[in-house]
Design a protein around this motif. Structure first.
Motif, PDB file in Angstrom:
ATOM      1  N   LEU A 165       0.768  -1.257  -0.138  1.00  0.00           N
ATOM      2  CA  LEU A 165       0.079   0.158  -0.003  1.00  0.00           C
ATOM      3  C   LEU A 165       0.979   1.269   0.046  1.00  0.00           C
ATOM      4  CD1 LEU A 165      -2.442  -0.960   2.730  1.00  0.00           C
ATOM      5  CD2 LEU A 165      -2.632  -1.227   0.361  1.00  0.00           C
ATOM      6  N   PRO A 166       0.291   2.274  -0.524  1.00  0.00           N
ATOM      7  CA  PRO A 166       1.180   3.711  -0.028  1.00  0.00           C
ATOM      8  C   PRO A 166       1.854   3.780   1.166  1.00  0.00           C
ATOM      9  CG  PRO A 166      -0.922   3.890  -1.719  1.00  0.00           C
ATOM     10  CD  PRO A 166      -0.916   2.526  -0.895  1.00  0.00           C
ATOM     11  N   SER A 167       0.819   3.535   2.054  1.00  0.00           N
ATOM     12  CA  SER A 167       1.397   3.741   3.432  1.00  0.00           C
ATOM     13  C   SER A 167       2.666   2.941   3.723  1.00  0.00           C
ATOM     14  CB  SER A 167       0.349   3.562   4.661  1.00  0.00           C
ATOM     15  OG  SER A 167      -0.065   1.870   4.488  1.00  0.00           O
TER      16      SER A 167
ATOM     17  N   ASN B 243       8.296   4.761   0.954  1.00  0.00           N
ATOM     18  CA  ASN B 243       9.204   5.636   1.414  1.00  0.00           C
ATOM     19  C   ASN B 243       9.134   6.926   0.450  1.00  0.00           C
ATOM     20  OD1 ASN B 243      10.653   5.169  -1.246  1.00  0.00           O
ATOM     21  ND2 ASN B 243      12.178   3.574  -0.138  1.00  0.00           N
ATOM     22  N   PHE B 244      10.032   7.881   0.460  1.00  0.00           N
ATOM     23  CA  PHE B 244      10.244   9.058  -0.032  1.00  0.00           C
ATOM     24  C   PHE B 244      10.150   9.002  -1.535  1.00  0.00           C
ATOM     25  CE2 PHE B 244      11.161  10.417   4.162  1.00  0.00           C
ATOM     26  CZ  PHE B 244       9.846  11.013   4.480  1.00  0.00           C
TER      27      PHE B 244
ATOM     28  N   GLY C 112      12.272  -0.312   3.064  1.00  0.00           N
ATOM     29  CA  GLY C 112      13.213  -1.359   3.655  1.00  0.00           C
ATOM     30  C   GLY C 112      12.859  -1.729   4.889  1.00  0.00           C
ATOM     31  N   GLY C 113      12.654  -0.513   5.922  1.00  0.00           N
ATOM     32  CA  GLY C 113      12.115  -1.006   7.256  1.00  0.00           C
ATOM     33  C   GLY C 113      10.946  -1.781   7.454  1.00  0.00           C
ATOM     34  N   PHE C 114      10.088  -1.528   6.445  1.00  0.00           N
ATOM     35  CA  PHE C 114       8.830  -2.182   6.428  1.00  0.00           C
ATOM     36  C   PHE C 114       8.851  -3.764   6.222  1.00  0.00           C
ATOM     37  CE2 PHE C 114       4.858  -3.642   4.369  1.00  0.00           C
ATOM     38  CZ  PHE C 114       3.958  -3.670   5.431  1.00  0.00           C
TER      39      PHE C 114
ATOM     40  N   ASN D 249      15.825  -6.146  -5.364  1.00  0.00           N
ATOM     41  CA  ASN D 249      14.958  -5.512  -6.333  1.00  0.00           C
ATOM     42  C   ASN D 249      14.154  -4.646  -5.651  1.00  0.00           C
ATOM     43  OD1 ASN D 249      15.630  -6.407  -9.163  1.00  0.00           O
ATOM     44  ND2 ASN D 249      15.332  -8.374  -8.441  1.00  0.00           N
ATOM     45  N   PRO D 250      13.948  -3.468  -6.146  1.00  0.00           N
ATOM     46  CA  PRO D 250      12.684  -2.585  -5.389  1.00  0.00           C
ATOM     47  C   PRO D 250      11.467  -3.274  -5.507  1.00  0.00           C
ATOM     48  CG  PRO D 250      13.364  -1.441  -7.371  1.00  0.00           C
ATOM     49  CD  PRO D 250      14.165  -2.693  -7.219  1.00  0.00           C
ATOM     50  N   ILE D 251      10.481  -2.842  -4.632  1.00  0.00           N
ATOM     51  CA  ILE D 251       9.096  -3.199  -4.755  1.00  0.00           C
ATOM     52  C   ILE D 251       8.252  -2.215  -4.699  1.00  0.00           C
ATOM     53  CG2 ILE D 251       7.328  -4.487  -3.497  1.00  0.00           C
ATOM     54  CD1 ILE D 251       9.461  -5.872  -1.692  1.00  0.00           C
TER      55      ILE D 251
END
Length: 183
Positions: free
Chosen positions: A20-22, A25-26, A32-34, A67-69
């Motif tokens: 979700l958008p929540s 990151n910026f 990554g912390g999530f 890879n980014p999510i």
């Protein structure tokens, strides 16, 4: 002595979540912390399921963000016990993200968490042994054992450093560092 043995399958846990958008990151990618929080949760679930005890995270050996999510992707975490000691176990975790519109799946993260089983008093407690049934399970066990050996070597490495050595200063010149007068 605990003579009980369990299979890797008895430790397997899968968790899927829609990003979700929540969770972002910026830069608009999943933070990554999530993902680290999800990794810790699934490591706990796998270790507790296997051991039958409350488990705590003792260490995180590797977290490779590959890879980014993206927001809107379906993230699936798969965990299982790869190695067991007397009271601890190494849980291997794989994270994949699926674009739910195209069906494309990408490998985003691999991680290894060392978890310790605790008794009712919070003391480390005996866990079952691991019954290995496939070549993949055997490979994972041996890889975990190898990582443990290498980590022990790193932890036991001691060096006598001559901080004034010209050789050391020359070696460090290739790095992005300035060593000033040491006190």
């Amino acid at each position: 002595m605990n003579k009980n043995f369990k299979t890797v399958a008895e430790s397997q846990v899968t968790m899927s979540l829609l990003m979700l958008p929540s969770h972002s990151n910026f830069s608009g990618k999943i933070h990554g912390g999530f993902i680290l929080s999800l990794l810790d949760q699934i490591a706990f679930a796998s270790a507790s399921k296997f051991s039958g005890h409350y488990c705590v995270t003792a260490s995180v050996d590797t977290v490779d963000f590959l890879n980014p999510i993206d927001v809107g992707e379906l993230v699936t975490l798969k965990a299982c016990v790869n190695f067991v000691g007397k009271t601890s176990m190494i849980v291997g975790i794989r994270v994949e993200a699926e674009n739910i519109q195209s069906g494309e799946i990408k490998h985003c993260n691999s991680s290894y968490f060392t978890m310790v089983a605790k008794d009712e008093l919070g003391k480390p407690t005996q866990i079952p042994g691991l019954r290995i049934k496939t070549k993949q399970e055997y490979r994972r066990f041996l890889n975990a054992l190898n990582r443990k050996k290498k980590q022990k070597e790193i932890n036991n490495y001691k060096v006598d450093i001559n901080y004034n050595s010209e050789d050391l200063k020359n070696e460090l010149s290739q790095y992005n560092v300035i060593v000033e007068n040491l006190i």
